[in-house]
Design an enzyme around this catalytic site. Structure first.
Site, PDB file in Angstrom:
ATOM      1  N   TYR A 120       0.925  -1.227  -0.054  1.00 37.16           N
ATOM      2  CA  TYR A 120       0.245  -0.003   0.119  1.00 37.16           C
ATOM      3  C   TYR A 120       0.886   1.278  -0.092  1.00 37.16           C
ATOM      4  CZ  TYR A 120       1.202   0.765   4.938  1.00 37.16           C
ATOM      5  OH  TYR A 120       1.897   1.130   5.955  1.00 37.16           O
ATOM      6  N   MET A 157       6.447   4.854   0.921  1.00 37.71           N
ATOM      7  CA  MET A 157       6.107   5.671   2.063  1.00 37.71           C
ATOM      8  C   MET A 157       5.335   5.029   2.937  1.00 37.71           C
ATOM      9  SD  MET A 157       4.580   9.780   2.458  1.00 37.71           S
ATOM     10  CE  MET A 157       2.960   9.374   2.040  1.00 37.71           C
ATOM     11  N   PRO A 158       6.014   4.092   3.721  1.00 34.87           N
ATOM     12  CA  PRO A 158       5.308   3.290   4.870  1.00 34.87           C
ATOM     13  C   PRO A 158       4.856   4.197   5.920  1.00 34.87           C
ATOM     14  CG  PRO A 158       7.423   2.977   4.858  1.00 34.87           C
ATOM     15  CD  PRO A 158       7.215   3.508   3.599  1.00 34.87           C
ATOM     16  N   HIS A 159       3.519   4.060   6.372  1.00 33.99           N
ATOM     17  CA  HIS A 159       2.954   4.985   7.538  1.00 33.99           C
ATOM     18  C   HIS A 159       1.786   4.148   7.970  1.00 33.99           C
ATOM     19  CE1 HIS A 159       0.869   6.097   3.890  1.00 33.99           C
ATOM     20  NE2 HIS A 159      -0.401   5.995   4.685  1.00 33.99           N
ATOM     21  N   ALA A 160       1.502   4.605   9.461  1.00 29.71           N
ATOM     22  CA  ALA A 160       0.516   4.063  10.090  1.00 29.71           C
ATOM     23  C   ALA A 160      -0.376   5.149  10.624  1.00 29.71           C
ATOM     24  CB  ALA A 160       0.711   2.958  11.002  1.00 29.71           C
TER      25      ALA A 160
END
Length: 650
Positions: free
Chosen positions: A556, A565-568
């Site tokens: 994703y 751009m990994p993020h949570a």
């Protein structure tokens, strides 16, 4: 002193007379496409003018202005010969266009000079601007010898441009009342016909769309009477007949023919159908489960998902956004396919309020443009940005912004508990950190505990944070004092959340790593998150959340070719706002067929849905083109840090 009102000021007076209630400066600014400062200047002149006529202009700070007249017969009389002398070049251009469209016949430059009370030389210069405006819309300003100037071009474009001129001058809501192509009685006949047919067929559209349709039909009658008929390809007309809106349009057309004793060509039904297709419904039904609607829904969801990735905020669960876009995009796509231009009076304000959102929307609209084979213009882009901006606003809960207060009481625990209870009852934003003796308070303690205010029942020295002296029973004058300071704090919080820090304040040297070796995508993500963990921006929980999201949704976080751009969520272990940036020595596959391999991993950790947008916009500027990306990949860390400093000033 003689006060003369220009065209805009006269229109404001007319609007205030019609409304007979308060109208805000902001609404007047939006209707007339000028700044609020210009409107306030207009109102100063109007106030003086109407007082001379026996009326009064009331001002209310929160409500706006209202025109109060002594009797219902109040009608300001304008000196036409004087008013036109005070038109600006832009107002003259608009006036010339309106004359040309309404007349439909050649008008000489001398006639324009007489109408607008300027020299013929001035009119010649004005006509150059008129011609530029028309050429931009694929129309021509032709000169007929010994007669004058006339607008020529495709009938459909002619009518669309006519509507554009009129709506820019008057606004769609007041459009039918402002035009002279037909009499007031004829406009009333059209309005009654449209209203009755739409109601009887239960096809209810918003008021501005209905007014636009009334004006479209008025132009149709005016043009058909003068022998200017519109054409539509047979194949296109047959395609439109499949829509239920076609039957509505057909009944409106037949009713108009009967009321005006006029034969209207069948092609006109097609264009009335297009207006209905491009109109927002008052009570839309998005529940249709046909295959076409399922496909439409999928594209809208893909667009929301793309925007979410671009801004680092999950908007996919916002059903209000999803339903709002479904309702907005259906008519918008019809408008764009058939070049039915909709003027967005809020465009400039939306761009000023949501510059980062507008940029992200523009970068993501290719999903819808490719799916529906259309190109979004700036007016439609701004409307979609408004939907996205509203969704982001819903994600930001300003109640999370607590004001940490230290209490100082000189009368014991009972007094401090009473004060604490009353503060929490009246002010929900206040969070009592502790109750402290005055002599124990130090600046280091205030900084360590991140105290915002000190509230005390006894006189104190001034600290680096606001200090408020109150009574233990918190009387009204003390509550008013706190409320005043609270309002300042709310404005500051809203401003901070809206603007956000620049990229250089977040992406600091210790959060940038260059030519890093990673064994696979999991290792690359860990390396990026660990930079944030080391600086205590996030906890281990944040890495775990990202991995769980990858397991659930796949790659994703891949937002563009070569970039992930990994993020949570903020609740997944974010301590403070941070961005880390890793340039991999060797590109790695993340399992994204279109954008692999990945060379750059950017880990975003945000405390809310908006505060990072300014920095993210600046980072996007650095990475938005393939050539920029290639240059960055070939450069080194020190060069990249210089680029960050440069873009942070934009």
């Amino acid at each position: 002193m003689l006060i003369l009102l220009n065209l805009r000021q006269r229109n404001i007076v007319t609007l205030l007379l019609e409304r007979r209630q308060f109208v805000s400066v902001n609404e007047l600014s939006t209707i007339h496409h000028v700044s609020k400062r210009s409107i306030r200047y207009d109102l100063e002149k109007i106030e003086y003018y109407v007082e001379k006529k026996g009326a009064k202009l009331l001002h209310e700070r929160l409500q706006g202005v209202r025109l109060v007249v002594s009797n219902d017969d109040f009608k300001p009389k304008y000196e036409e010969s004087n008013y036109n002398k005070h038109l600006s070049p832009t107002e003259r251009k608009d006036a010339i266009l309106k004359y040309l469209f309404e007349k439909g016949q050649p008008i000489s430059s001398n006639k324009f000079a007489q109408l607008l009370f300027v020299t013929r030389r001035t009119i010649v210069e004005d006509l150059k601007e008129v011609e530029k405006w028309l050429i931009h819309r694929n129309l021509a300003l032709d000169y007929v010898q010994n007669k004058g100037f006339v607008i020529n071009g495709p009938e459909q474009v002619y009518r669309q441009s006519y509507v554009e001129v009129a709506s820019q001058q008057h606004g769609l809501n007041d459009l039918p009342k402002k035009l002279t192509v037909l009499s007031d009685h004829e406009f009333e006949l059209i309005n009654n016909s449209v209203t009755e047919k739409l109601n009887s067929l239960n096809h209810r559209i918003i008021n501005s769309a209905k007014n636009g349709l009334v004006f479209h039909i008025a132009i149709t009658i005016h043009r058909v009477k003068n022998g200017n008929e519109i054409n539509m390809p047979i194949q296109e007309l047959e395609s439109l007949k499949k829509n239920p809106e076609f039957m509505v349009a057909k009944q409106i057309k037949e009713d108009i023919e009967m009321r005006f004793e006029l034969a209207i060509p069948e092609a006109e039904i097609g264009y009335i159908t297009l207006h209905l297709l491009g109109a927002k419904m008052l009570s839309p039904d998005p529940s249709n489960q046909s295959l076409e609607n399922a496909s439409f829904s999928r594209h809208v969801k893909n667009f929301i998902q793309e925007v979410s990735f671009q801004i680092g905020v999950d908007l996919t669960k916002d059903n209000d956004l999803y339903q709002g876009l479904l309702v907005h995009l259906r008519p918008a796509i019809h408008r764009l396919k058939y070049n039915l231009h909709l003027v967005n009076p809020l465009k400039n304000e939306i761009s000023n309020q949501y510059p980062d959102v507008v940029e992200v929307v523009n970068n993501s609209l290719h999903i819808l443009e490719e799916a529906f084979e259309i190109n979004f213009n700036t007016d439609e882009q701004a409307y979609i940005a408004l939907h996205i901006g509203s969704s982001i606003e819903r994600q930001v809960d300003l109640d999370d912004y607590k004001i940490k207060v230290l209490l100082v009481c000189g009368s014991g625990m009972g007094t401090s508990q009473l004060l604490k209870t009353r503060l929490e009852r009246y002010f929900h934003e206040i969070e009592i950190e502790d109750t402290y003796p005055l002599y124990d308070i130090t600046e280091s303690y205030l900084q360590e505990k991140k105290i915002d205010w000190v509230i005390s029942t006894i006189p104190t020295k001034q600290f680096s944070v606001p200090t408020i002296k109150v009574g233990p029973f918190l009387p009204k004058e003390d509550r008013d004092k706190i409320s005043s300071l609270m309002n300042i704090q709310r404005e500051k919080v809203t401003s901070d959340v809206s603007v956000g820090p620049v990229l250089g304040e977040i992406l600091t040297p210790e959060l940038v790593s260059w030519d890093i070796e990673a064994s696979d995508w999991m290792d690359a993500i860990k390396l990026a998150v660990n930079l944030l963990i080391k600086e205590k921006k996030v906890t281990q929980e944040y890495l775990d959340a990202i991995m769980q999201l990858f397991d659930k949704h796949g790659p994703y976080m891949v937002i563009d070719k070569g970039i992930a751009m990994p993020h949570a969520k903020p609740s997944d272990g974010v301590n403070s706002l941070g961005i880390s940036f890793i340039k991999l020595k060797n590109p790695i596959a993340f399992g994204h067929s279109a954008s692999d391999p990945i060379s750059i991993v950017i880990c975003l950790a945000s405390t809310n849905a908006k505060i990072h947008l300014n920095a993210l916009r600046q980072l996007t500027k650095l990475l938005k083109s393939e050539s920029n990306l290639e240059d960055i990949i070939k450069s080194d860390k020190s060069t990249f840090l210089k680029l960050i400093d440069k873009v942070s000033s934009l």
